[in-house]
Write a protein that holds these residues in place. Structure first.
Motif, PDB file in Angstrom:
ATOM      1  N   GLU A   1       0.866  -1.193   0.000  1.00 47.97           N
ATOM      2  CA  GLU A   1       0.000   0.000   0.000  1.00 47.97           C
ATOM      3  C   GLU A   1       0.895   1.234   0.000  1.00 47.97           C
ATOM      4  O   GLU A   1       1.842   1.314   0.771  1.00 47.97           O
ATOM      5  N   HIS A  34      -3.620   0.118   4.289  1.00 44.12           N
ATOM      6  CA  HIS A  34      -4.940   0.563   3.811  1.00 44.12           C
ATOM      7  C   HIS A  34      -5.899   0.524   5.002  1.00 44.12           C
ATOM      8  O   HIS A  34      -6.037  -0.512   5.651  1.00 44.12           O
ATOM      9  N   HIS A  79     -11.571   6.853   0.738  1.00 46.00           N
ATOM     10  CA  HIS A  79     -10.508   5.847   0.598  1.00 46.00           C
ATOM     11  C   HIS A  79      -9.279   6.392   1.321  1.00 46.00           C
ATOM     12  O   HIS A  79      -8.736   7.420   0.928  1.00 46.00           O
ATOM     13  N   HIS A 103      -5.471   5.651   3.617  1.00 45.84           N
ATOM     14  CA  HIS A 103      -4.348   4.847   4.094  1.00 45.84           C
ATOM     15  C   HIS A 103      -3.828   5.492   5.378  1.00 45.84           C
ATOM     16  O   HIS A 103      -4.087   6.663   5.635  1.00 45.84           O
TER      17      HIS A 103
HETATM   18 ZN   LIG Z   1      -6.184   1.483  -0.387  1.00 42.19          ZN
END
Ligand SMILES: [Zn+2]
Length: 260
Positions: free
Chosen positions: A69, A211, A198, A200
Motif C-alpha cells: 500500500e 490501507h 478511501h 491509508h
Molecule cells: Zn487502499
C-alpha cells in the motif's frame, strides 16, 4: 542589510518552487490508471514515482505487482509491504494506480471526541461545501485504535484484485500517533476511482501502516483540501490484456476489496 535579506529570501523562495517542478494547478487531483483496471488485475507499473511526484506528493496508491500500500505525505512516499513495515520509495519504482495532489489546507478542525470510522466520515461530510468535488483529507493525531491491511506482491498472470486481497495481512494498532491520508471522491467517478472515502494510514514514526479498514479517533486534527480539477493518465494496454478485460460493473468487487 534589510534589502540584502529580502533578496535572499526571494531567491530561496523561487529556488524551492523550481525544485518541486510542479506541472499543474495545485487544486488538481492527479491519477494514474483507473480503479477498474486495478480490479481487473492490471498491476504493471505505469509511471515512476520520480514522475508522479511532479504532480504532488500527498496521496495513496499501490506498486508494480501490487506490492503493498502506498501513502504519500510531507513530501515523501512510503511503501507498506505485506510484512507491515513502511519503506521509503525510491524514484525509480513504478505504480500501476496512484492518486496524488499538492496538499493545501482549505478547512481545518480539531476533534476531541472518540469517534469510529463511520463517525469520522460523517464529520468530514459536514465540513464539505458539496459532494461533487474531490477532497484530499489528512487526519493527524492520536488514535485509540487503527486496523489496516496490506497485500503481498503478485506473480503474473495477475489475478483480479478480489482474489489478490484474499492473501492480505491485517495489522492492528492501539493508542498510536499517526496520520490518515486519503480522498473523498464524488459518485461520478464510479469505475474510475472509489466513490466516497478511501484512506491509508502511517504511524508518526513512518515505520508501519496500510490501507485503513477501521479506526477509533481520540484527539485529531482534520484538514481538508478542496480539489476541483481532475487529471487522469491512462497506461497503454496491450491488445492481449484488453481482450481479457470484460467491461463489467465491479461495484460489488470494489466493496469487497476496500472494506472490512
Ligand atoms: Zn487502499
Amino acid at each position: 542589510m534589510k534589502i540584502i535579506a529580502y533578496f535572499i529570501l526571494l531567491f530561496l523562495g523561487f529556488g524551492s518552487a523550481g525544485c518541486v517542478g510542479l506541472e499543474q494547478d495545485k487544486d488538481t487531483l492527479f491519477q494514474v490508471s483507473t480503479i477498474n483496471a486495478l480490479l481487473n488485475g492490471d498491476y504493471k507499473g505505469a509511471m515512476t514515482f520520480g514522475e508522479l511526484k511532479r504532480h504532488g506528493t500527498f496521496g495513496i496508491g499501490t506498486f508494480d505487482g501490487l506490492d503493498g500500500e502506498m501513502i504519500g505525505l510531507e513530501g515523501g512516499f512510503y511503501q507498506i509491504k505485506a510484512d507491515g513495515i513502511a519503506y521509503p520509495v525510491p524514484d525509480i519504482m513504478t505504480t500501476p494506480f496512484a492518486v496524488v495532489t499538492v496538499f493545501e489546507a482549505d478547512r481545518t478542525v480539531t476533534v476531541k471526541d472518540s469517534m469510529s470510522y463511520e463517525g469520522l466520515q460523517r464529520t468530514v461530510d459536514e465540513l464539505l461545501p458539496d459532494t461533487t468535488l474531490f477532497y484530499a483529507i489528512e487526519i493527524n493525531g492520536m488514535f485509540t485504535y487503527i486496523k489496516t491491511r496490506s497485500v503481498p506482491r503478485q506473480k503474473e498472470p495477475y489475478p483480479p484484485l478480489v482474489e489478490a486481497v484474499k492473501g492480505q495481512t491485517i495489522f492492528e494498532f492501539h493508542d498510536i500517533k499517526g496520520a490518515i491520508v486519503g480522498f473523498r471522491c464524488p459518485d461520478s467517478v464510479k469505475g474510475v476511482n472509489v466513490p466516497g472515502y478511501h484512506f491509508h494510514f502511517i504511524t508518526a514514526d513512518k515505520k508501519a501502516g496500510g490501507h485503513l479498514l477501521a479506526c477509533q479517533l481520540q484527539e485529531v486534527t482534520i484538514t481538508v483540501d478542496y480539489t476541483s480539477q481532475f487529471h487522469m493518465v491512462l497506461p497503454q494496454q496491450d491488445s492481449a490484456s484488453l481482450q481479457s478485460v470484460p467491461n463489467k460493473d465491479r461495484a460489488e468487487e470494489l466493496k469487497k476489496v476496500e472494506q472490512e
